[in-house]
Design a protein around this motif. Structure first.
Motif, PDB file in Angstrom:
ATOM      1  N   HIS A 120       5.050 -21.413   9.958  1.00  0.00           N
ATOM      2  CA  HIS A 120       6.046 -22.100  10.784  1.00  0.00           C
ATOM      3  C   HIS A 120       5.737 -21.911  12.272  1.00  0.00           C
ATOM      4  N   ARG A 121       5.430 -20.683  12.653  1.00  0.00           N
ATOM      5  CA  ARG A 121       5.108 -20.404  14.053  1.00  0.00           C
ATOM      6  C   ARG A 121       3.860 -21.148  14.488  1.00  0.00           C
ATOM      7  N   LEU A 122       2.844 -21.172  13.628  1.00  0.00           N
ATOM      8  CA  LEU A 122       1.600 -21.854  13.960  1.00  0.00           C
ATOM      9  C   LEU A 122       1.835 -23.346  14.134  1.00  0.00           C
ATOM     10  N   HIS A 123       2.659 -23.919  13.264  1.00  0.00           N
ATOM     11  CA  HIS A 123       2.922 -25.361  13.302  1.00  0.00           C
ATOM     12  C   HIS A 123       3.643 -25.767  14.578  1.00  0.00           C
ATOM     13  N   ARG A 124       4.448 -24.877  15.128  1.00  0.00           N
ATOM     14  CA  ARG A 124       5.273 -25.210  16.299  1.00  0.00           C
ATOM     15  C   ARG A 124       4.505 -25.125  17.624  1.00  0.00           C
ATOM     16  N   VAL A 125       3.345 -24.481  17.624  1.00  0.00           N
ATOM     17  CA  VAL A 125       2.606 -24.258  18.869  1.00  0.00           C
ATOM     18  C   VAL A 125       1.487 -25.281  19.009  1.00  0.00           C
ATOM     19  N   ALA A 126       1.340 -25.833  20.195  1.00  0.00           N
ATOM     20  CA  ALA A 126       0.259 -26.790  20.457  1.00  0.00           C
ATOM     21  C   ALA A 126      -1.089 -26.086  20.415  1.00  0.00           C
ATOM     22  N   ARG A 127      -2.045 -26.745  19.780  1.00  0.00           N
ATOM     23  CA  ARG A 127      -3.375 -26.147  19.660  1.00  0.00           C
ATOM     24  C   ARG A 127      -4.128 -26.152  20.982  1.00  0.00           C
ATOM     25  N   SER A 128      -3.904 -27.189  21.769  1.00  0.00           N
ATOM     26  CA  SER A 128      -4.585 -27.324  23.061  1.00  0.00           C
ATOM     27  C   SER A 128      -3.563 -27.387  24.183  1.00  0.00           C
ATOM     28  N   ARG A 133      -7.836 -33.480  25.955  1.00  0.00           N
ATOM     29  CA  ARG A 133      -9.097 -32.807  25.655  1.00  0.00           C
ATOM     30  C   ARG A 133      -8.777 -31.396  25.196  1.00  0.00           C
ATOM     31  N   PHE A 134      -9.762 -30.742  24.623  1.00  0.00           N
ATOM     32  CA  PHE A 134      -9.469 -29.415  24.088  1.00  0.00           C
ATOM     33  C   PHE A 134      -9.538 -28.351  25.174  1.00  0.00           C
ATOM     34  N   VAL A 135      -8.405 -27.666  25.361  1.00  0.00           N
ATOM     35  CA  VAL A 135      -8.315 -26.507  26.245  1.00  0.00           C
ATOM     36  C   VAL A 135      -7.598 -25.415  25.453  1.00  0.00           C
ATOM     37  N   THR A 136      -8.273 -24.333  25.177  1.00  0.00           N
ATOM     38  CA  THR A 136      -7.738 -23.293  24.302  1.00  0.00           C
ATOM     39  C   THR A 136      -6.346 -22.839  24.722  1.00  0.00           C
ATOM     40  N   ASN A 137      -5.434 -22.821  23.753  1.00  0.00           N
ATOM     41  CA  ASN A 137      -4.092 -22.287  23.961  1.00  0.00           C
ATOM     42  C   ASN A 137      -4.054 -20.876  23.377  1.00  0.00           C
ATOM     43  N   TRP A 140      -1.584 -20.320  20.542  1.00  0.00           N
ATOM     44  CA  TRP A 140      -1.998 -20.882  19.258  1.00  0.00           C
ATOM     45  C   TRP A 140      -3.036 -19.977  18.598  1.00  0.00           C
ATOM     46  N   GLU A 141      -3.972 -19.476  19.372  1.00  0.00           N
ATOM     47  CA  GLU A 141      -5.000 -18.594  18.831  1.00  0.00           C
ATOM     48  C   GLU A 141      -4.371 -17.361  18.183  1.00  0.00           C
ATOM     49  N   ALA A 142      -3.351 -16.781  18.836  1.00  0.00           N
ATOM     50  CA  ALA A 142      -2.677 -15.605  18.291  1.00  0.00           C
ATOM     51  C   ALA A 142      -1.950 -15.961  16.994  1.00  0.00           C
ATOM     52  N   CYS A 143      -1.255 -17.105  16.976  1.00  0.00           N
ATOM     53  CA  CYS A 143      -0.544 -17.531  15.767  1.00  0.00           C
ATOM     54  C   CYS A 143      -1.526 -17.880  14.646  1.00  0.00           C
ATOM     55  N   HIS A 144      -2.657 -18.446  15.008  1.00  0.00           N
ATOM     56  CA  HIS A 144      -3.685 -18.794  14.021  1.00  0.00           C
ATOM     57  C   HIS A 144      -4.221 -17.544  13.332  1.00  0.00           C
ATOM     58  N   LEU A 145      -4.501 -16.519  14.123  1.00  0.00           N
ATOM     59  CA  LEU A 145      -4.954 -15.256  13.554  1.00  0.00           C
ATOM     60  C   LEU A 145      -3.901 -14.679  12.614  1.00  0.00           C
ATOM     61  N   VAL A 188      -6.219 -29.949  11.785  1.00  0.00           N
ATOM     62  CA  VAL A 188      -6.207 -28.552  11.344  1.00  0.00           C
ATOM     63  C   VAL A 188      -4.826 -28.148  10.855  1.00  0.00           C
ATOM     64  N   ALA A 189      -3.766 -28.695  11.475  1.00  0.00           N
ATOM     65  CA  ALA A 189      -2.407 -28.349  11.058  1.00  0.00           C
ATOM     66  C   ALA A 189      -2.170 -28.750   9.603  1.00  0.00           C
ATOM     67  N   ALA A 190      -2.681 -29.918   9.223  1.00  0.00           N
ATOM     68  CA  ALA A 190      -2.523 -30.369   7.841  1.00  0.00           C
ATOM     69  C   ALA A 190      -3.304 -29.469   6.885  1.00  0.00           C
ATOM     70  N   GLU A 191      -4.473 -29.014   7.312  1.00  0.00           N
ATOM     71  CA  GLU A 191      -5.260 -28.100   6.478  1.00  0.00           C
ATOM     72  C   GLU A 191      -4.504 -26.798   6.244  1.00  0.00           C
ATOM     73  N   HIS A 192      -3.932 -26.250   7.335  1.00  0.00           N
ATOM     74  CA  HIS A 192      -3.172 -25.000   7.199  1.00  0.00           C
ATOM     75  C   HIS A 192      -1.959 -25.183   6.300  1.00  0.00           C
ATOM     76  N   ALA A 193      -1.254 -26.306   6.476  1.00  0.00           N
ATOM     77  CA  ALA A 193      -0.057 -26.559   5.668  1.00  0.00           C
ATOM     78  C   ALA A 193      -0.410 -26.663   4.182  1.00  0.00           C
TER      79      ALA A 193
END
Length: 231
Positions: A120-128, A133-137, A140-145, A188-193
């Motif tokens: 749930h936490r990972l889904h709510r946070v923007a990845r970028s 363009r991709f800029v590391t958030n 999101w990295e912390a929630c992904h881990l 990636v969000a769909a993969e995690h879900a």
């Protein structure tokens, strides 16, 4: 009377540890890309350290396989070779799928709740940080881990979890390359879900297959790019 060899200054040792930690993070996060020259003078200026602690930090990174020492030419960030990536992904699939199956078999209600919360936490946070363009958030990295750790947390095998954590950290710089290549085309969000859903449904084979595909997609993106580039 011969003079004893001078011992390294305590401040230099402390500074070398700090610089090593910062350089290591910059390599794993992709801020220092594979193959980049690590020029002592430039690094000393950027990281605020003298030559002695900087050499100590670089030597330690070389011992860890994150940097390469070039004969008479200093250091560079270790190359990201396709063969190394293939072996790393294969190792992750074997280790983490085993841990995931065991978590599904042994996991209790608290483990399920932890996984639900992490997804749930990972889904709510923007990845970028940038929608275009991709800029590391970092959030999101912390929630992904936390999500990937929560998947495996119910296995009851701390040494296996420690091994999975080590492989995950080694894979970070490859994943950093994948982020820039796959964003935003990869959902990636769909993969995690999907992984979380199969896991909570206690479908061990489906969950393990989805987790393996998740890592193999990263390998496909990065491997294709590495095959087109140089070292």
């Amino acid at each position: 009377m011969s003079q004893a060899n001078p011992q390294p200054d305590a401040r230099d040792l402390t500074l070398a540890t700090t610089v090593h930690r910062r350089l290591r993070e910059d390599i794993l996060s992709g801020r220092l890309p594979p193959g980049q020259k690590l020029k002592l003078r430039d690094l000393a200026e950027s990281y605020g350290a003298g030559a002695s602690p900087m050499r100590e930090a670089l030597s330690k990174l070389a011992a860890e396989g994150l940097a390469e020492q070039l004969e008479h030419r200093g250091f560079r960030v270790a190359a990201a070779a396709p063969g190394q990536l293939d072996g790393l992904i294969r190792s992750r699939v074997l280790a983490e799928c085993a841990a995931l199956r065991e978590s599904i078999r042994r996991g209790d209600a608290a483990w399920e709740e932890g996984l639900l919360l992490a997804e749930h936490r990972l889904h709510r946070v923007a990845r970028s940080l940038d929608p275009h363009r991709f800029v590391t958030n970092p959030e999101w990295e912390a929630c992904h881990l936390q999500f990937h750790q929560a998947l495996l947390a119910g296995c009851g095998a701390p040494p296996l979890l420690a091994f999975c954590d080590r492989l995950r950290e080694e894979a970070r710089r490859y994943r950093a390359l994948s982020n820039t290549l796959a964003y935003p085309g990869r959902d990636v969000a769909a993969e995690h879900a999907a992984i979380a859903r199969a896991t909570l449904e206690r479908d061990a084979e489906q969950a393990a297959a989805l987790l393996a595909q998740h890592y193999e997609r990263t390998g496909a993106f990065v491997g294709a790019d590495l095959g087109c580039g140089g070292e």
